[in-house]
Each structure stands twice: as structure tokens, then as C-alpha cells.
Design a protein around this motif. Sequence first.
Motif, PDB file in Angstrom:
ATOM      1  N   VAL A 181       0.841  -1.205   0.000  1.00  0.00           N
ATOM      2  CA  VAL A 181       0.000   0.000   0.000  1.00  0.00           C
ATOM      3  C   VAL A 181       0.872   1.250   0.000  1.00  0.00           C
ATOM      4  O   VAL A 181       0.635   2.196  -0.765  1.00  0.00           O
ATOM      5  N   ARG A 182       1.889   1.266   0.825  1.00  0.00           N
ATOM      6  CA  ARG A 182       2.767   2.429   0.906  1.00  0.00           C
ATOM      7  C   ARG A 182       3.644   2.566  -0.350  1.00  0.00           C
ATOM      8  O   ARG A 182       3.822   3.667  -0.876  1.00  0.00           O
ATOM      9  N   GLY A 183       4.186   1.439  -0.803  1.00  0.00           N
ATOM     10  CA  GLY A 183       5.035   1.490  -1.996  1.00  0.00           C
ATOM     11  C   GLY A 183       4.252   1.900  -3.227  1.00  0.00           C
ATOM     12  O   GLY A 183       4.739   2.690  -4.051  1.00  0.00           O
ATOM     13  N   ARG A 184       3.023   1.366  -3.370  1.00  0.00           N
ATOM     14  CA  ARG A 184       2.210   1.707  -4.536  1.00  0.00           C
ATOM     15  C   ARG A 184       1.836   3.172  -4.523  1.00  0.00           C
ATOM     16  O   ARG A 184       1.869   3.851  -5.556  1.00  0.00           O
ATOM     17  N   ALA A 185       1.446   3.679  -3.354  1.00  0.00           N
ATOM     18  CA  ALA A 185       1.110   5.100  -3.250  1.00  0.00           C
ATOM     19  C   ALA A 185       2.334   5.965  -3.535  1.00  0.00           C
ATOM     20  O   ALA A 185       2.238   7.001  -4.202  1.00  0.00           O
ATOM     21  N   ALA A 186       3.496   5.533  -3.065  1.00  0.00           N
ATOM     22  CA  ALA A 186       4.718   6.314  -3.263  1.00  0.00           C
ATOM     23  C   ALA A 186       5.073   6.427  -4.737  1.00  0.00           C
ATOM     24  O   ALA A 186       5.363   7.521  -5.243  1.00  0.00           O
ATOM     25  N   ILE A 187       5.051   5.300  -5.463  1.00  0.00           N
ATOM     26  CA  ILE A 187       5.434   5.359  -6.872  1.00  0.00           C
ATOM     27  C   ILE A 187       4.362   6.082  -7.685  1.00  0.00           C
ATOM     28  O   ILE A 187       4.671   6.766  -8.674  1.00  0.00           O
ATOM     29  N   ALA A 188       3.095   5.963  -7.275  1.00  0.00           N
ATOM     30  CA  ALA A 188       2.037   6.681  -7.992  1.00  0.00           C
ATOM     31  C   ALA A 188       2.287   8.178  -7.954  1.00  0.00           C
ATOM     32  O   ALA A 188       2.204   8.870  -8.979  1.00  0.00           O
ATOM     33  N   LEU A 189       2.595   8.704  -6.785  1.00  0.00           N
ATOM     34  CA  LEU A 189       2.830  10.143  -6.646  1.00  0.00           C
ATOM     35  C   LEU A 189       4.162  10.559  -7.258  1.00  0.00           C
ATOM     36  O   LEU A 189       4.257  11.581  -7.942  1.00  0.00           O
ATOM     37  N   ALA A 190       5.202   9.763  -7.010  1.00  0.00           N
ATOM     38  CA  ALA A 190       6.538  10.138  -7.496  1.00  0.00           C
ATOM     39  C   ALA A 190       6.613  10.073  -9.016  1.00  0.00           C
ATOM     40  O   ALA A 190       7.235  10.931  -9.651  1.00  0.00           O
ATOM     41  N   TYR A 191       5.986   9.079  -9.615  1.00  0.00           N
ATOM     42  CA  TYR A 191       5.965   8.967 -11.070  1.00  0.00           C
ATOM     43  C   TYR A 191       5.288  10.187 -11.677  1.00  0.00           C
ATOM     44  O   TYR A 191       5.714  10.713 -12.707  1.00  0.00           O
ATOM     45  N   GLU A 192       4.222  10.659 -11.021  1.00  0.00           N
ATOM     46  CA  GLU A 192       3.510  11.841 -11.499  1.00  0.00           C
ATOM     47  C   GLU A 192       4.254  13.141 -11.193  1.00  0.00           C
ATOM     48  O   GLU A 192       3.872  14.201 -11.690  1.00  0.00           O
ATOM     49  N   GLY A 193       5.284  13.052 -10.355  1.00  0.00           N
ATOM     50  CA  GLY A 193       5.973  14.270  -9.931  1.00  0.00           C
ATOM     51  C   GLY A 193       5.116  15.110  -9.009  1.00  0.00           C
ATOM     52  O   GLY A 193       5.288  16.328  -8.915  1.00  0.00           O
ATOM     53  N   ALA A 194       4.202  14.467  -8.303  1.00  0.00           N
ATOM     54  CA  ALA A 194       3.238  15.182  -7.453  1.00  0.00           C
ATOM     55  C   ALA A 194       3.530  14.911  -5.972  1.00  0.00           C
ATOM     56  O   ALA A 194       3.828  13.784  -5.587  1.00  0.00           O
ATOM     57  N   ALA A 195       3.451  15.949  -5.156  1.00  0.00           N
ATOM     58  CA  ALA A 195       3.553  15.814  -3.698  1.00  0.00           C
ATOM     59  C   ALA A 195       4.757  14.963  -3.297  1.00  0.00           C
ATOM     60  O   ALA A 195       4.626  13.977  -2.572  1.00  0.00           O
ATOM     61  N   LEU A 196       5.939  15.369  -3.737  1.00  0.00           N
ATOM     62  CA  LEU A 196       7.127  14.563  -3.496  1.00  0.00           C
ATOM     63  C   LEU A 196       7.424  14.333  -2.005  1.00  0.00           C
ATOM     64  O   LEU A 196       7.859  13.233  -1.644  1.00  0.00           O
ATOM     65  N   PRO A 197       7.208  15.314  -1.114  1.00  0.00           N
ATOM     66  CA  PRO A 197       7.445  15.018   0.306  1.00  0.00           C
ATOM     67  C   PRO A 197       6.542  13.900   0.831  1.00  0.00           C
ATOM     68  O   PRO A 197       6.979  13.066   1.634  1.00  0.00           O
ATOM     69  N   VAL A 198       5.283  13.871   0.389  1.00  0.00           N
ATOM     70  CA  VAL A 198       4.375  12.797   0.810  1.00  0.00           C
ATOM     71  C   VAL A 198       4.825  11.474   0.205  1.00  0.00           C
ATOM     72  O   VAL A 198       4.848  10.440   0.881  1.00  0.00           O
ATOM     73  N   ALA A 199       5.190  11.494  -1.076  1.00  0.00           N
ATOM     74  CA  ALA A 199       5.686  10.283  -1.725  1.00  0.00           C
ATOM     75  C   ALA A 199       6.903   9.738  -0.990  1.00  0.00           C
ATOM     76  O   ALA A 199       7.039   8.521  -0.791  1.00  0.00           O
ATOM     77  N   GLN A 200       7.791  10.628  -0.571  1.00  0.00           N
ATOM     78  CA  GLN A 200       8.988  10.180   0.142  1.00  0.00           C
ATOM     79  C   GLN A 200       8.615   9.560   1.493  1.00  0.00           C
ATOM     80  O   GLN A 200       9.184   8.538   1.893  1.00  0.00           O
ATOM     81  N   ARG A 201       7.648  10.152   2.173  1.00  0.00           N
ATOM     82  CA  ARG A 201       7.223   9.588   3.463  1.00  0.00           C
ATOM     83  C   ARG A 201       6.667   8.179   3.276  1.00  0.00           C
ATOM     84  O   ARG A 201       7.019   7.262   4.027  1.00  0.00           O
ATOM     85  N   TYR A 202       5.813   7.999   2.279  1.00  0.00           N
ATOM     86  CA  TYR A 202       5.279   6.665   2.014  1.00  0.00           C
ATOM     87  C   TYR A 202       6.404   5.680   1.683  1.00  0.00           C
ATOM     88  O   TYR A 202       6.413   4.545   2.171  1.00  0.00           O
ATOM     89  N   ALA A 203       7.333   6.100   0.834  1.00  0.00           N
ATOM     90  CA  ALA A 203       8.412   5.215   0.415  1.00  0.00           C
ATOM     91  C   ALA A 203       9.274   4.797   1.598  1.00  0.00           C
ATOM     92  O   ALA A 203       9.615   3.615   1.753  1.00  0.00           O
ATOM     93  N   GLU A 204       9.649   5.766   2.436  1.00  0.00           N
ATOM     94  CA  GLU A 204      10.516   5.444   3.564  1.00  0.00           C
ATOM     95  C   GLU A 204       9.804   4.556   4.570  1.00  0.00           C
ATOM     96  O   GLU A 204      10.427   3.678   5.191  1.00  0.00           O
ATOM     97  N   GLU A 205       8.497   4.750   4.754  1.00  0.00           N
ATOM     98  CA  GLU A 205       7.736   3.859   5.638  1.00  0.00           C
ATOM     99  C   GLU A 205       7.760   2.432   5.103  1.00  0.00           C
ATOM    100  O   GLU A 205       7.961   1.470   5.866  1.00  0.00           O
ATOM    101  N   ALA A 206       7.538   2.279   3.798  1.00  0.00           N
ATOM    102  CA  ALA A 206       7.530   0.938   3.206  1.00  0.00           C
ATOM    103  C   ALA A 206       8.883   0.266   3.343  1.00  0.00           C
ATOM    104  O   ALA A 206       8.977  -0.914   3.716  1.00  0.00           O
TER     105      ALA A 206
END
Length: 359
Positions: A181-206
Motif C-alpha cells: 500500500v505504501r510502496g504503490r502510493a509512493a510510486i504513484a505520486l513520485a511517477y507523477e511528480g506530485a507531492a514529493l514530500p508525501v511520496a517520500q514519506r510513504y516510500a521510507e515507511e515501506a
Amino acid sequence: MDDLGAQLRHARVEAGVTLASIAVRTCYSASHLSNVEAGRRTATPDIVLAYARALGEADVRRRDLLAAATIGPIAANDLIRNGFTAALAGHRDSADHWRDRVDQYGRDYMEIGADALQTRLANDLVVMQQQLDSPTMWATAARALTTYGKTTKDPAEAISWYDTARIAADRGDDLAVRIWVRGRAAIALAYEGAALPVAQRYAEEAIALSGRPSLGRLQALMARAHIAAGRGDVAGAAAADEEAQRVFDHSASADNEISDAAVPAWRMASFRSMLYARLGMVRPGELAQTDADRLRPAGLTRFATHIELHRALMMAKAGDRSGGVAHARGAWAALPADRRSQTLGLVVREVERAARHRL
């Protein structure tokens, strides 16, 4: 429809909000929205909600009235009716039934439009929330909520669903789902270049949840690479990409598996194609694009458009500004409207930004 368009225009003008500011919240251009206001195009739910959010910044009451007067009652009536019908019937589907149904949504996401999927999934979520009586059901609901977030038209709205999915996953009994769930949300946002701080938080949690290879960890690492690329950190992007490739070697999905929950070779190549396009690395980008096109199942036309947009971004990064923008807009126009997505619209705008940046 003419009346709804006129209402949207009246509310926008009264609030002093420009068409351009609303256009950035959708996958539609300002000219398309102008046609909506004039009654020449359909005021779809995502457009109305974009107006509601934009107007809410000027006047919360106006936003709420607009949403309630248009989309709210229609959507709420259907969802309430379906939910109560299921509850009154007294039938409870098994956890296996819901798992299989959510698996099917993962497959459907790859092949049909987000609007059609969102309506069906919303109805199922209303029923599912009445049956969250076990850790297994919470884990299944978390996966469904993550997919639902992917069907929305606004990154901020998607984040709210991803946050809900994270909470649901943590009430479940499946570590792999918590990571996914966290990894999928992270790549979804990061791939879009959207909300990178949130994407990073999700990625680091995963990544922190487990060091073992998994699809969730793989997507979190690819998100980390895209985040670094978006910030101009070439070394960081390369390091994350290299680690992601090692994880992929141990956890890749089968080549014939078509699902949002899967990462076969063609999808990994697509992630890397976008990464190299962002970094302006032409040779590895071209190799990844070739692999993605060669390995991708023929019916996934939306994902073929992704690769064309990556090519457009590389063109713009390499100095062919007008050619890159024209290629991106041509790829977008060639894709049927019901196959377009928020993600594709954001990539088109990234190409346009890259072209302007080089002027």
C-alpha cells in the motif's frame, strides 16, 4: 447540461477564479472547460469536483453548495441505496470473495478507464466497510482503497485515500499488504511528480517495514529514485534505481500477469523509462522504452501512451522543445478520452514545463 455549465461559470466568475487555475486541477485544458461552461461539452463529475475544490479556496460555503447541488446527491443516493440493499439482505460475502474481487479490480485498472472503475469500486467499498470484522478484511479493504485513490483526478484527493488505505492496512494481518500500500502510493505520486514530500514519506515507511524483497519494497525504491530525479539528485536516483533492480531480480511478477498489483518486466521498464527521461539520460531511456514496448501486452494502450510521453519528455530535455510538446500532445490526443488518466495528464504538463524551462 447547459444549465450546469452556466452554474459553474457563474460560481467561478463570482469567486474571481480563473479557468487556468481550475484547468491545472484536471486533465482538461482551459479551452475545454470554457466549452463546458458554454454547454458545448459535458460537465463530468471530475470537472465539477475540480470547480468545487478551486472555489473552496475562495469561499467554503460556495464550494459546498456547488458540490451538494450537483454531484453530491446523485452519488450519495446510489451509494446509500446499494449499501442499505446489501445490509438489509443480510448476506455477508466471504473474505475469499472480497480478495478475489479486489484482485479483479487490480486487473481491470490496467485495461479500462478510471471513471468506470471508480463507480464500481465505490459501490463495493460501501458494502465492504460493513464487513470489516477481521484483519484479513482490513488488508483487503486497504488494497481496494489504494486502487480507488488511483482512480481519482486530483493528487490531494488521492493522498487522502492513500492515507486511509495505510490505516486500514495497519489493522490487517499481512505485512506484505502494509508494504505494498505504501510502496504503490509512493510510486504513484513520485511517477507523477506530485507531492514529493508525501511520496517520500510513504516510500521510507515501506522500506523501513522490511528489508526483504517484495513488490511493495520494489515500488518504494523506484519512488525513491523518481523523487531524487525530481530534485536533480542524479547520484541518488541512480543508487535507488540500482537497488530497485536487485529487488526486482528476486520479486518480479510473471510476464503474463496483468494487474496493478504486479510488476512484470514491461512495467519495470516503464518505471525506468520515465526515470531516465526525467534525468535526460537518452541511451538508457531508449533501451527502457524499447523493452517496455517489446514486452508490454498488446491490449494495454494506455501504457503505450506512457512510453510515447516519455519519448516526448526526452525530446524536450534534449533541446527539441517544440517537437517534444507536439509529440506529447499528439500522443494524448490519439488516446480515447475514456482511457486517459490523471497520471497521463500530469506527464503531458511535465513535458510542457520542461520545454518552457529550456527557453
